[in-house]
Motif scaffolding. Structure first.
Motif, mmCIF file in Angstrom:
data_model
loop_
_atom_site.group_PDB
_atom_site.id
_atom_site.type_symbol
_atom_site.label_atom_id
_atom_site.label_comp_id
_atom_site.label_asym_id
_atom_site.label_seq_id
_atom_site.Cartn_x
_atom_site.Cartn_y
_atom_site.Cartn_z
ATOM 1 N N ASN A 180 -11.987 6.555 -4.011
ATOM 2 C CA ASN A 180 -12.058 7.482 -5.132
ATOM 3 C C ASN A 180 -10.661 8.077 -5.306
ATOM 4 N N ASP A 181 -10.495 9.000 -6.224
ATOM 5 C CA ASP A 181 -9.146 9.493 -6.532
ATOM 6 C C ASP A 181 -8.458 10.173 -5.362
ATOM 7 N N ARG A 226 -3.363 8.281 -6.145
ATOM 8 C CA ARG A 226 -4.452 8.747 -7.010
ATOM 9 C C ARG A 226 -4.769 7.753 -8.120
ATOM 10 N N ARG A 227 -4.290 6.544 -8.010
ATOM 11 C CA ARG A 227 -4.543 5.518 -9.024
ATOM 12 C C ARG A 227 -5.828 4.785 -8.665
ATOM 13 N N SER A 228 -6.907 5.149 -9.288
ATOM 14 C CA SER A 228 -8.198 4.625 -8.845
ATOM 15 C C SER A 228 -8.462 3.181 -9.268
#
Length: 181
Positions: free
Chosen positions: A131-132, A151-153
């Protein structure tokens, strides 16, 4: 020319030999680290699979300190990086007459921690979810959460296949059965 070669490798790697229950056997040959070299990409944020380790997972390293090394079972690169820069996997080792499963994360350096010990010749359910902010790792009924470095899901990832070692190679053929769910 390199592009055509990569397509041939990807096509060949998709020719899977599965047993009656849908498991593929990955063999790490004696004296080798890798079970396979094919590259397979995904944008998925979930890797759900079952694994069976047999008696070939029992080993003794030449250097007793290397018995503490984590072998790699299965996982994905992350953050659009090479796996040595950013990845998450489930790892394993034979230590104190037990098969231990660990989480194993590369985030410039590598970190790992034991999740649980498991029995040989049993189906083990495993899942890694992205997840993020973190990774959720589930092995059978045990879940842990680990910080995620990016944070690149929906970034592109590639699969990381069974691998033996650190600095020693497999002392004998090691066979690991994996079924993707």
């Amino acid at each position: 020319m390199k592009y055509c070669y990569l397509i041939i490798i990807l096509l060949f790697s998709n020719c899977k030999k599965l047993d009656d229950q849908g498991f593929r056997t990955y063999t790490i040959k004696c004296g080798k680290h890798k079970s396979r070299s094919a590259i397979k990409f995904t944008r998925s944020n979930n890797l759900h699979f079952q694994v069976i380790f047999d008696e070939s997972a029992i080993y003794t390293t030449n250097d007793s300190e290397n018995q503490y090394d984590i072998n790699k079972l299965y996982g994905l690169s992350d953050c659009g990086d090479l796996h040595q820069e950013s990845s998450i996997r489930i790892g394993w080792r034979w230590l104190n007459n037990e098969l231990e499963l660990h989480w194993f994360r590369h985030n410039e350096t590598f970190e790992f921690e034991k999740i649980k010990s498991v029995e040989l010749n049993q189906v083990i359910d495993c899942e890694i979810s992205f997840n993020d902010w973190e990774y959720d790792i589930i092995i059978d009924d045990t879940m842990i959460t680990i910080d995620r470095p990016c944070r690149r899901s929906r970034n592109i990832k590639y699969y990381l296949w069974p691998y033996f070692g650190g600095n020693e190679t497999a002392p004998h053929d090691i066979k690991i059965k994996i079924k993707n769910l």
